[in-house]
Structure formats: C-alpha cells, structure tokens
Design a protein around this motif. Sequence first.
Motif, PDB file in Angstrom:
ATOM      1  N   UNK A  45      84.646 -65.940  -1.503  1.00 24.14           N
ATOM      2  CA  UNK A  45      83.984 -64.719  -1.031  1.00 24.14           C
ATOM      3  C   UNK A  45      83.795 -64.830   0.467  1.00 24.14           C
ATOM      4  N   UNK A  46      83.950 -63.686   1.147  1.00 19.03           N
ATOM      5  CA  UNK A  46      83.747 -63.628   2.594  1.00 19.03           C
ATOM      6  C   UNK A  46      82.435 -62.903   2.868  1.00 19.03           C
ATOM      7  N   UNK A  47      81.574 -63.527   3.662  1.00 14.72           N
ATOM      8  CA  UNK A  47      80.277 -62.947   3.995  1.00 14.72           C
ATOM      9  C   UNK A  47      80.240 -62.377   5.404  1.00 14.72           C
ATOM     10  N   UNK A  48      81.408 -62.318   6.053  1.00 13.11           N
ATOM     11  CA  UNK A  48      81.473 -61.753   7.398  1.00 13.11           C
ATOM     12  C   UNK A  48      80.832 -62.665   8.424  1.00 13.11           C
ATOM     13  N   UNK A  49      80.571 -62.086   9.591  1.00 15.22           N
ATOM     14  CA  UNK A  49      80.040 -62.893  10.699  1.00 15.22           C
ATOM     15  C   UNK A  49      78.516 -63.028  10.663  1.00 15.22           C
ATOM     16  N   UNK A  50      77.832 -62.164   9.936  1.00 16.73           N
ATOM     17  CA  UNK A  50      76.375 -62.270   9.751  1.00 16.73           C
ATOM     18  C   UNK A  50      75.621 -62.465  11.064  1.00 16.73           C
ATOM     19  N   UNK A  51      76.103 -61.800  12.139  1.00 20.53           N
ATOM     20  CA  UNK A  51      75.412 -61.865  13.431  1.00 20.53           C
ATOM     21  C   UNK A  51      75.737 -63.096  14.263  1.00 20.53           C
ATOM     22  N   UNK A  58      81.147 -57.461  15.076  1.00 20.55           N
ATOM     23  CA  UNK A  58      80.746 -58.210  13.891  1.00 20.55           C
ATOM     24  C   UNK A  58      81.674 -57.803  12.741  1.00 20.55           C
ATOM     25  N   UNK A  59      81.972 -58.722  11.854  1.00 24.69           N
ATOM     26  CA  UNK A  59      82.815 -58.460  10.690  1.00 24.69           C
ATOM     27  C   UNK A  59      81.898 -58.350   9.476  1.00 24.69           C
ATOM     28  N   UNK A  60      81.998 -57.242   8.726  1.00 27.59           N
ATOM     29  CA  UNK A  60      81.126 -57.096   7.556  1.00 27.59           C
ATOM     30  C   UNK A  60      81.577 -57.999   6.397  1.00 27.59           C
ATOM     31  N   UNK A  61      80.672 -58.228   5.463  1.00 31.69           N
ATOM     32  CA  UNK A  61      80.997 -58.975   4.248  1.00 31.69           C
ATOM     33  C   UNK A  61      81.983 -58.164   3.417  1.00 31.69           C
ATOM     34  N   UNK A  62      82.740 -58.841   2.581  1.00 34.85           N
ATOM     35  CA  UNK A  62      83.707 -58.190   1.703  1.00 34.85           C
ATOM     36  C   UNK A  62      83.203 -58.282   0.270  1.00 34.85           C
ATOM     37  N   UNK A  63      83.425 -57.239  -0.508  1.00 33.71           N
ATOM     38  CA  UNK A  63      83.059 -57.269  -1.925  1.00 33.71           C
ATOM     39  C   UNK A  63      84.126 -57.957  -2.763  1.00 33.71           C
ATOM     40  N   UNK A  64      85.288 -58.215  -2.158  1.00 35.44           N
ATOM     41  CA  UNK A  64      86.408 -58.804  -2.881  1.00 35.44           C
ATOM     42  C   UNK A  64      86.225 -60.312  -3.036  1.00 35.44           C
TER      43      UNK A  64
END
Length: 117
Positions: A45-51, A58-64
């Motif tokens: 799972x990818x949680x993005x950059x989270x700040x 910033x990269x958002x989290x992925x639901x995939x």
Amino acid sequence: ARSQRTMNAYIGKKLTLISKSDIRYEGTVYSLDTTDSSLTLTGVRSFGTEGRREVGPQIPASNETYASIIFSGKDIKSVEVIAEPGAPQAPAQQAPAQQAAPPPQQWQPPPQQQQPP
C-alpha cells in the motif's frame, strides 16, 4: 552465509519503507537481493508523502493494494520493521542478536511487478 541468514530472517515480515521521493509504502518482504541491492514487497500500500516533501507537490495516498513492487536500494530512504503485536519496533538495518533462520522457501516469482513512482 551468516548475512544471508540475517537477510532471510526478514522474509515474511511487514515493513514500512520511505522512498527517496518521500512516499511511504507498507508491505510484506518477499525477497531481498544483495546482488542487485533490491527489495521486493508484496501486498503493498502507498500512503503518499504525508507532508514529508518540503519542495514540490505532495503525493496523496492510494486506495490500491499492489501485488508486488520491487524497490532498488538506491531509491530507498528508510526501512523499518512494523512491530508485531506485543513486540518492540526495531529498524530493519539492525540484525536481531539471536534468531533462528526460517525454513528454506521455494522461490516463486510474484504474480505482478510494478515499479514505484
């Protein structure tokens, strides 16, 4: 041979990994390849950059959930073993003082492989 046993001890462990792009991933260690300095995680799972990014978007989290992702060692900023319930959390770089090596596993290629963004 001892370092190979230490590496094998991480197979099947759940990790959190932060890439050089400041994206956090979580998955289960499928393989560690010291020859090409790569780490393969499954059920990722990818949680993005989270700040974490100071410059750039910033990269958002992925639901995939990705079947597997191969990370090159040069693209990894940090790796931590996610503690199992009741166990202390420890960085993946530190080898446990004494731990039995898991039984040998037959290698099978992951069903899908994707490169991280």
